[in-house]
Design a protein around this motif. Structure first.
Motif, PDB file in Angstrom:
ATOM      1  N   ARG A 117       1.366 -10.357  15.407  1.00  0.00           N
ATOM      2  CA  ARG A 117      -0.120 -10.028  15.423  1.00  0.00           C
ATOM      3  C   ARG A 117      -0.632  -9.646  14.124  1.00  0.00           C
ATOM      4  NH1 ARG A 117      -2.368  -5.909  19.596  1.00  0.00           N
ATOM      5  NH2 ARG A 117      -4.066  -7.512  19.977  1.00  0.00           N
ATOM      6  N   PHE A 118       0.502  -8.905  13.133  1.00  0.00           N
ATOM      7  CA  PHE A 118      -0.347  -8.514  11.769  1.00  0.00           C
ATOM      8  C   PHE A 118       0.184  -9.674  10.680  1.00  0.00           C
ATOM      9  CE2 PHE A 118      -0.653  -4.719  14.131  1.00  0.00           C
ATOM     10  CZ  PHE A 118      -1.966  -4.351  13.942  1.00  0.00           C
ATOM     11  N   TYR A 119       0.260 -10.848  11.089  1.00  0.00           N
ATOM     12  CA  TYR A 119       0.521 -11.921  10.315  1.00  0.00           C
ATOM     13  C   TYR A 119       1.855 -11.755   9.343  1.00  0.00           C
ATOM     14  CZ  TYR A 119      -4.262 -12.891  11.688  1.00  0.00           C
ATOM     15  OH  TYR A 119      -5.288 -13.097  12.592  1.00  0.00           O
ATOM     16  N   GLY A 120       2.818 -11.182   9.890  1.00  0.00           N
ATOM     17  CA  GLY A 120       4.073 -10.868   8.882  1.00  0.00           C
ATOM     18  C   GLY A 120       4.036  -9.406   8.345  1.00  0.00           C
ATOM     19  N   ASP A 121       2.851  -8.811   8.269  1.00  0.00           N
ATOM     20  CA  ASP A 121       3.073  -7.550   7.751  1.00  0.00           C
ATOM     21  C   ASP A 121       3.710  -6.447   8.882  1.00  0.00           C
ATOM     22  OD1 ASP A 121       2.323  -4.910   6.905  1.00  0.00           O
ATOM     23  OD2 ASP A 121       0.272  -5.322   6.175  1.00  0.00           O
ATOM     24  N   LYS A 122       4.979  -6.182   8.238  1.00  0.00           N
ATOM     25  CA  LYS A 122       5.802  -5.130   8.935  1.00  0.00           C
ATOM     26  C   LYS A 122       5.481  -3.880   9.098  1.00  0.00           C
ATOM     27  CE  LYS A 122      10.267  -4.803  10.714  1.00  0.00           C
ATOM     28  NZ  LYS A 122      10.156  -3.524  11.572  1.00  0.00           N
ATOM     29  N   SER A 123       4.851  -3.275   7.955  1.00  0.00           N
ATOM     30  CA  SER A 123       4.649  -1.919   7.966  1.00  0.00           C
ATOM     31  C   SER A 123       3.389  -1.684   9.062  1.00  0.00           C
ATOM     32  CB  SER A 123       4.129  -1.488   6.420  1.00  0.00           C
ATOM     33  OG  SER A 123       3.087  -2.159   6.032  1.00  0.00           O
ATOM     34  N   LYS A 124       2.453  -2.821   9.040  1.00  0.00           N
ATOM     35  CA  LYS A 124       1.316  -2.625  10.092  1.00  0.00           C
ATOM     36  C   LYS A 124       2.060  -2.539  11.510  1.00  0.00           C
ATOM     37  CE  LYS A 124      -2.724  -4.205   7.765  1.00  0.00           C
ATOM     38  NZ  LYS A 124      -3.569  -5.128   7.589  1.00  0.00           N
ATOM     39  N   ALA A 125       2.980  -3.304  11.648  1.00  0.00           N
ATOM     40  CA  ALA A 125       3.633  -3.422  12.809  1.00  0.00           C
ATOM     41  C   ALA A 125       4.436  -2.250  13.294  1.00  0.00           C
ATOM     42  CB  ALA A 125       4.678  -4.847  12.964  1.00  0.00           C
ATOM     43  N   ASP A 126       5.129  -1.719  12.404  1.00  0.00           N
ATOM     44  CA  ASP A 126       5.565  -0.249  12.680  1.00  0.00           C
ATOM     45  C   ASP A 126       4.927   0.584  12.915  1.00  0.00           C
ATOM     46  OD1 ASP A 126       8.145  -1.645  12.104  1.00  0.00           O
ATOM     47  OD2 ASP A 126       8.200  -0.916  10.082  1.00  0.00           O
ATOM     48  N   ALA A 127       3.603   0.543  12.378  1.00  0.00           N
ATOM     49  CA  ALA A 127       2.504   1.879  12.770  1.00  0.00           C
ATOM     50  C   ALA A 127       2.264   1.690  14.100  1.00  0.00           C
ATOM     51  CB  ALA A 127       1.410   1.671  11.939  1.00  0.00           C
ATOM     52  N   VAL A 128       2.264   0.493  14.954  1.00  0.00           N
ATOM     53  CA  VAL A 128       2.021   0.377  16.326  1.00  0.00           C
ATOM     54  C   VAL A 128       2.777   1.461  17.142  1.00  0.00           C
ATOM     55  CG1 VAL A 128       1.853  -0.990  18.296  1.00  0.00           C
ATOM     56  CG2 VAL A 128       1.144  -1.785  16.274  1.00  0.00           C
ATOM     57  N   TYR A 129       3.855   1.560  16.676  1.00  0.00           N
ATOM     58  CA  TYR A 129       5.104   2.225  17.520  1.00  0.00           C
ATOM     59  C   TYR A 129       5.158   3.784  16.983  1.00  0.00           C
ATOM     60  CZ  TYR A 129       5.616  -2.554  18.781  1.00  0.00           C
ATOM     61  OH  TYR A 129       5.261  -3.933  19.307  1.00  0.00           O
ATOM     62  N   ALA A 130       4.434   4.036  15.896  1.00  0.00           N
ATOM     63  CA  ALA A 130       4.766   5.350  15.198  1.00  0.00           C
ATOM     64  C   ALA A 130       4.721   6.591  16.261  1.00  0.00           C
ATOM     65  CB  ALA A 130       3.701   5.682  14.053  1.00  0.00           C
TER      66      ALA A 130
END
Ligand code: NDP
Ligand code: 8X3
Length: 265
Positions: free
Chosen positions: A206-219
């Motif tokens: 969804r975030f075009y490979g940006d892992k930190s943005k992806a991790d924030a979804v599950y914070a």
């Protein structure tokens, strides 16, 4: 379970997340004489999944990694005829391949993102279903086989920043529910599994490979694992012939709707 012994199962999007876990769970549940056709765009990753299954359950399960881009109608149309003969008597199709791109809102949605989401999640799923159904329909009692479609809470409850993805999953829901009605005189089961939050590669894409943005979804959350959904898919496929697990919505305990998420701070 014994009910799955000898079945041929096709999974789309088997290179990652829910599809990958579903392949492994089928192999664990029916380690004798199962045939698994694992499809996705990344053949090498499918080969790794196949090796993992072989290591865990041995040679009782025949695994065929097969490169298939469901967003390409010509590839899907010729899919069945390109399978080796021993894998063509498909019993179960798991329509799992899917993706979300971005969180843009109208009028800023990229045309490419819009097109890839519909081509994969909707047209791809419909084309796969149409490619496999003729095999099911040749069987006794009007036909036999399982179509298992992976929808989403997003198809039931659209949210801001997800208008296109949510639309695709709503389309999956309508197609699934209409198909079940069309096939009511047969033994073909149309099964829908709609997950809530599952931690996979989904948000990274969804975030075009940006892992930190992806991790924030599950914070602060404890999302489902892809194994949790795989268990439900395999459970549904393993029920008695007359039992259709038509519709399931699956959340982790902190989630109560697409937007109602309890986060520990
Ligand atoms: P992943 O990103 O981990 O896996 C997606 C899979 O889809 C990959 O194997 C990918 O393989 C495949 N795929 C993507 N595009 C194509 C294509 N054009 N042709 C063939 N395969 C394709 O995500 P998930 O496991 O989470 O997603 C699986 C399904 O679950 C999707 O339909 C998603 O919408 C749904 N879902 C996910 C939720 C979540 O929170 N994670 C919640 C609800 C539903 P490759 O790149 O090799 O082609
Ligand atoms: C994925 C669930 O709510 O992140 O289908 O869109 S959601």
């Amino acid at each position: 379970s014994g009910r799955l012994t000898g079945k041929t199962i096709v999974i789309t999007g088997a290179s990652s997340g829910i599809g990958r876990s579903t392949a492994i769970e089928f192999a664990r549940t029916a380690p004798k004489d199962l045939k698994l056709v694992l499809t996705a765009r990344r053949l090498e990753t499918l080969e790794e999944v196949a090796a993992e299954i072989k290591k865990e359950v041995g040679d009782g399960v025949k695994v065929l990694p097969f490169k298939l881009d469901v967003s390409q109608p010509e590839e899907v149309k010729t899919f069945v005829e390109r399978l080796p003969e021993e894998f063509r008597e498909i019993d179960v199709l798991v329509n799992n391949a899917g993706l979300v791109k971005g969180v843009a809102q109208a009028p800023s949605i990229e045309e490419e993102d819009l097109n890839v989401m519909f081509a994969t999640n909707v047209t791809g799923l419909i084309n796969m279903t149409q490619a496999v159904l003729p095999i099911f329909k040749k069987r006794a009692e009007g036909g036999k086989g399982d179509i298992i479609n992976i929808g989403s809470i997003a198809g039931r409850e659209p949210y801001a920043g997800g208008s296109i993805y949510c639309s695709t999953k709503a389309a999956v829901k309508s197609f699934t529910d209409a198909l079940r009605k069309e096939l009511v005189a047969t033994r073909i089961r149309v099964i829908s599994v709609d997950p809530g939050q599952v931690e996979t590669n989904f948000s990274v894409v969804r975030f075009y490979g940006d892992k930190s943005k992806a991790d924030a979804v599950y914070a602060g959350c404890e999302p489902l694992t892809p194994e949790d959904i795989a268990e439900i898919i395999v459970f549904a496929a393993g029920r008695r012939e007359n039992v259709v697990v038509a519709d399931t919505l699956v959340f982790p305990s902190h989630q109560a709707s697409a937007g109602v998420m309890h986060r520990k701070t």
